[in-house]
Scaffold this motif. Structure first.
Motif, PDB file in Angstrom:
ATOM      1  N   ASP A   1      37.854  32.976  40.147  1.00  0.00           N
ATOM      2  CA  ASP A   1      36.934  32.059  40.818  1.00  0.00           C
ATOM      3  C   ASP A   1      36.102  32.951  41.843  1.00  0.00           C
ATOM      4  O   ASP A   1      36.799  34.293  42.349  1.00  0.00           O
ATOM      5  N   TYR A   2      34.838  32.874  41.772  1.00  0.00           N
ATOM      6  CA  TYR A   2      33.842  33.619  42.582  1.00  0.00           C
ATOM      7  C   TYR A   2      33.175  32.678  43.591  1.00  0.00           C
ATOM      8  O   TYR A   2      32.952  31.721  43.309  1.00  0.00           O
ATOM      9  N   LYS A   3      33.556  33.301  44.946  1.00  0.00           N
ATOM     10  CA  LYS A   3      33.165  32.466  45.951  1.00  0.00           C
ATOM     11  C   LYS A   3      32.361  33.555  46.933  1.00  0.00           C
ATOM     12  O   LYS A   3      33.217  34.288  47.290  1.00  0.00           O
ATOM     13  N   ASP A   4      31.330  33.342  47.497  1.00  0.00           N
ATOM     14  CA  ASP A   4      30.828  34.243  48.721  1.00  0.00           C
ATOM     15  C   ASP A   4      30.648  35.516  48.450  1.00  0.00           C
ATOM     16  O   ASP A   4      31.152  36.524  49.388  1.00  0.00           O
ATOM     17  N   GLY A   5      30.361  36.018  47.160  1.00  0.00           N
ATOM     18  CA  GLY A   5      30.569  37.605  46.731  1.00  0.00           C
ATOM     19  C   GLY A   5      31.819  37.997  46.917  1.00  0.00           C
ATOM     20  O   GLY A   5      32.203  39.322  46.555  1.00  0.00           O
ATOM     21  N   ILE A   6      32.972  37.213  46.646  1.00  0.00           N
ATOM     22  CA  ILE A   6      34.347  37.536  46.319  1.00  0.00           C
ATOM     23  C   ILE A   6      34.980  37.035  45.156  1.00  0.00           C
ATOM     24  O   ILE A   6      34.783  35.699  44.835  1.00  0.00           O
ATOM     25  N   VAL A   7      35.823  37.821  44.592  1.00  0.00           N
ATOM     26  CA  VAL A   7      36.629  37.314  43.208  1.00  0.00           C
ATOM     27  C   VAL A   7      37.996  36.950  43.566  1.00  0.00           C
ATOM     28  O   VAL A   7      38.619  37.585  44.545  1.00  0.00           O
ATOM     29  N   TYR A   8      38.430  35.734  43.364  1.00  0.00           N
ATOM     30  CA  TYR A   8      39.676  35.182  43.572  1.00  0.00           C
ATOM     31  C   TYR A   8      40.550  35.071  42.385  1.00  0.00           C
ATOM     32  O   TYR A   8      40.002  34.373  41.514  1.00  0.00           O
ATOM     33  N   PHE A   9      41.656  35.854  42.136  1.00  0.00           N
ATOM     34  CA  PHE A   9      42.335  35.367  40.824  1.00  0.00           C
ATOM     35  C   PHE A   9      43.680  34.726  41.135  1.00  0.00           C
ATOM     36  O   PHE A   9      44.105  34.687  42.285  1.00  0.00           O
ATOM     37  N   THR A  10      43.710  33.554  40.023  1.00  0.00           N
ATOM     38  CA  THR A  10      45.174  33.063  39.908  1.00  0.00           C
ATOM     39  C   THR A  10      45.796  33.308  38.681  1.00  0.00           C
ATOM     40  O   THR A  10      44.816  33.533  37.698  1.00  0.00           O
ATOM     41  N   ALA A  11      47.124  33.188  38.393  1.00  0.00           N
ATOM     42  CA  ALA A  11      47.556  33.263  37.215  1.00  0.00           C
ATOM     43  C   ALA A  11      48.986  32.593  37.203  1.00  0.00           C
ATOM     44  O   ALA A  11      49.498  31.948  38.239  1.00  0.00           O
ATOM     45  N   ASP A  12      49.580  32.762  35.920  1.00  0.00           N
ATOM     46  CA  ASP A  12      50.932  32.356  35.716  1.00  0.00           C
ATOM     47  C   ASP A  12      51.262  32.799  34.462  1.00  0.00           C
ATOM     48  O   ASP A  12      50.631  33.390  33.593  1.00  0.00           O
ATOM     49  N   SER A  13      52.699  33.049  34.237  1.00  0.00           N
ATOM     50  CA  SER A  13      53.300  33.526  33.115  1.00  0.00           C
ATOM     51  C   SER A  13      54.566  32.897  32.815  1.00  0.00           C
ATOM     52  O   SER A  13      55.181  32.305  33.671  1.00  0.00           O
ATOM     53  N   ASP A  14      55.054  32.932  31.460  1.00  0.00           N
ATOM     54  CA  ASP A  14      56.333  32.068  31.264  1.00  0.00           C
ATOM     55  C   ASP A  14      57.389  33.152  31.182  1.00  0.00           C
ATOM     56  O   ASP A  14      58.540  32.897  30.972  1.00  0.00           O
ATOM     57  N   ALA A  15      57.185  34.394  31.872  1.00  0.00           N
ATOM     58  CA  ALA A  15      58.236  35.382  31.898  1.00  0.00           C
ATOM     59  C   ALA A  15      58.510  35.893  33.369  1.00  0.00           C
ATOM     60  O   ALA A  15      57.173  36.201  34.034  1.00  0.00           O
ATOM     61  N   ILE A  16      59.456  35.821  33.728  1.00  0.00           N
ATOM     62  CA  ILE A  16      59.515  36.365  35.292  1.00  0.00           C
ATOM     63  C   ILE A  16      58.884  37.543  35.649  1.00  0.00           C
ATOM     64  O   ILE A  16      58.512  37.786  36.623  1.00  0.00           O
ATOM     65  N   ILE A  17      59.278  38.624  35.076  1.00  0.00           N
ATOM     66  CA  ILE A  17      58.912  39.943  35.220  1.00  0.00           C
ATOM     67  C   ILE A  17      57.333  40.204  35.309  1.00  0.00           C
ATOM     68  O   ILE A  17      56.713  40.544  35.983  1.00  0.00           O
ATOM     69  N   THR A  18      56.986  39.616  33.986  1.00  0.00           N
ATOM     70  CA  THR A  18      55.410  39.561  33.661  1.00  0.00           C
ATOM     71  C   THR A  18      54.710  38.797  34.904  1.00  0.00           C
ATOM     72  O   THR A  18      53.614  39.248  35.587  1.00  0.00           O
ATOM     73  N   LYS A  19      55.364  37.765  35.454  1.00  0.00           N
ATOM     74  CA  LYS A  19      54.624  36.907  36.495  1.00  0.00           C
ATOM     75  C   LYS A  19      54.697  37.673  37.751  1.00  0.00           C
ATOM     76  O   LYS A  19      53.667  37.874  38.471  1.00  0.00           O
ATOM     77  N   GLY A  20      55.726  38.586  37.958  1.00  0.00           N
ATOM     78  CA  GLY A  20      55.698  39.474  39.175  1.00  0.00           C
ATOM     79  C   GLY A  20      54.484  40.563  39.002  1.00  0.00           C
ATOM     80  O   GLY A  20      53.907  40.901  39.914  1.00  0.00           O
ATOM     81  N   LEU A  21      54.501  41.147  37.896  1.00  0.00           N
ATOM     82  CA  LEU A  21      53.413  42.077  37.264  1.00  0.00           C
ATOM     83  C   LEU A  21      52.305  41.752  37.721  1.00  0.00           C
ATOM     84  O   LEU A  21      51.421  42.292  38.399  1.00  0.00           O
ATOM     85  N   VAL A  22      51.782  40.472  37.143  1.00  0.00           N
ATOM     86  CA  VAL A  22      50.643  39.874  37.246  1.00  0.00           C
ATOM     87  C   VAL A  22      50.197  39.553  38.726  1.00  0.00           C
ATOM     88  O   VAL A  22      49.095  39.883  39.282  1.00  0.00           O
ATOM     89  N   GLY A  23      51.337  39.267  39.571  1.00  0.00           N
ATOM     90  CA  GLY A  23      51.423  38.895  40.957  1.00  0.00           C
ATOM     91  C   GLY A  23      51.042  40.215  41.965  1.00  0.00           C
ATOM     92  O   GLY A  23      50.177  40.290  42.718  1.00  0.00           O
ATOM     93  N   LEU A  24      51.595  41.598  41.148  1.00  0.00           N
ATOM     94  CA  LEU A  24      51.354  42.693  41.942  1.00  0.00           C
ATOM     95  C   LEU A  24      49.810  43.195  41.688  1.00  0.00           C
ATOM     96  O   LEU A  24      48.934  43.579  42.648  1.00  0.00           O
ATOM     97  N   MET A  25      49.202  42.894  40.481  1.00  0.00           N
ATOM     98  CA  MET A  25      47.766  43.160  40.226  1.00  0.00           C
ATOM     99  C   MET A  25      46.784  42.441  41.041  1.00  0.00           C
ATOM    100  O   MET A  25      45.800  42.772  41.612  1.00  0.00           O
ATOM    101  N   ILE A  26      47.233  40.968  41.282  1.00  0.00           N
ATOM    102  CA  ILE A  26      46.401  40.146  41.951  1.00  0.00           C
ATOM    103  C   ILE A  26      46.387  40.418  43.441  1.00  0.00           C
ATOM    104  O   ILE A  26      45.442  40.367  44.236  1.00  0.00           O
ATOM    105  N   SER A  27      47.475  40.755  43.944  1.00  0.00           N
ATOM    106  CA  SER A  27      47.519  41.219  45.362  1.00  0.00           C
ATOM    107  C   SER A  27      46.644  42.461  45.520  1.00  0.00           C
ATOM    108  O   SER A  27      46.194  42.476  46.636  1.00  0.00           O
ATOM    109  N   VAL A  28      46.327  43.446  44.577  1.00  0.00           N
ATOM    110  CA  VAL A  28      45.352  44.486  44.810  1.00  0.00           C
ATOM    111  C   VAL A  28      43.954  44.036  44.517  1.00  0.00           C
ATOM    112  O   VAL A  28      42.933  44.528  45.238  1.00  0.00           O
ATOM    113  N   LEU A  29      43.873  43.249  43.628  1.00  0.00           N
ATOM    114  CA  LEU A  29      42.368  42.972  43.229  1.00  0.00           C
ATOM    115  C   LEU A  29      41.666  41.716  43.705  1.00  0.00           C
ATOM    116  O   LEU A  29      40.459  41.441  43.785  1.00  0.00           O
ATOM    117  N   SER A  30      42.659  40.788  44.037  1.00  0.00           N
ATOM    118  CA  SER A  30      41.886  39.356  44.599  1.00  0.00           C
ATOM    119  C   SER A  30      41.462  39.535  45.732  1.00  0.00           C
ATOM    120  O   SER A  30      42.085  40.406  46.760  1.00  0.00           O
TER     121      SER A  30
END
Length: 141
Positions: free
Chosen positions: A60-89
């Motif tokens: 999502d793009y709002k006021d010059g900033i990108v916000y990511f949301t995600a989901d996964s069907d695998a718990i480790i992968t969900k954590g990995l995408v969570g890590l990436m989101i914490s850095v880039l969102s």
């Protein structure tokens, strides 16, 4: 916080864990805190290509900033995408597109993931950067 400040925080957080079982538990807990993608965005277009598990990523793009949301069907992968989101969102498209993501190597993640998970992690990063490049082209800062 800048992308590099967040990466330094993650490196510090991971340094408290002595073995990889504890680090994996931390990654799984990050997945549980993940800002979940809305059902309407769980579409074929939002599936990350190159991931063995199913991973949906939405930007999502709002006021010059990108916000990511995600989901996964695998718990480790969900954590990995969570890590990436914490850095880039919550960052600008330009900062995301130009980011040097070094925490993955610094915490030893790359060497402790299976080749398919490692490829999936790189596919997530590539997709997030592609969203940022596209958004930066439409909304140059």
């Amino acid at each position: 916080m800048t992308i590099n400040e967040i990466q330094e925080q993650i490196i510090e957080d991971f340094s408290y864990y002595e073995d990889w079982m504890e680090k994996y538990e931390h990654i799984i807990s990050l997945g549980k805190e993940l800002p979940l993608i809305e059902e309407q965005y769980k579409t074929e277009e939002n599936l990350i290509k190159g991931c063995q598990s199913r991973v949906w990523l939405h930007a999502d793009y709002k006021d010059g900033i990108v916000y990511f949301t995600a989901d996964s069907d695998a718990i480790i992968t969900k954590g990995l995408v969570g890590l990436m989101i914490s850095v880039l969102s919550g960052q600008s498209p330009k900062d995301i597109a130009n980011a040097d993501i070094y925490f993955i190597d610094k915490i030893g993640l790359k060497s402790h993931l299976s080749p398919t998970r490692s490829n999936g992690l790189l596919a997530m990063l590539k997709q997030m950067k592609m969203y940022a490049v596209a958004l930066n082209a439409v909304h140059p800062s």
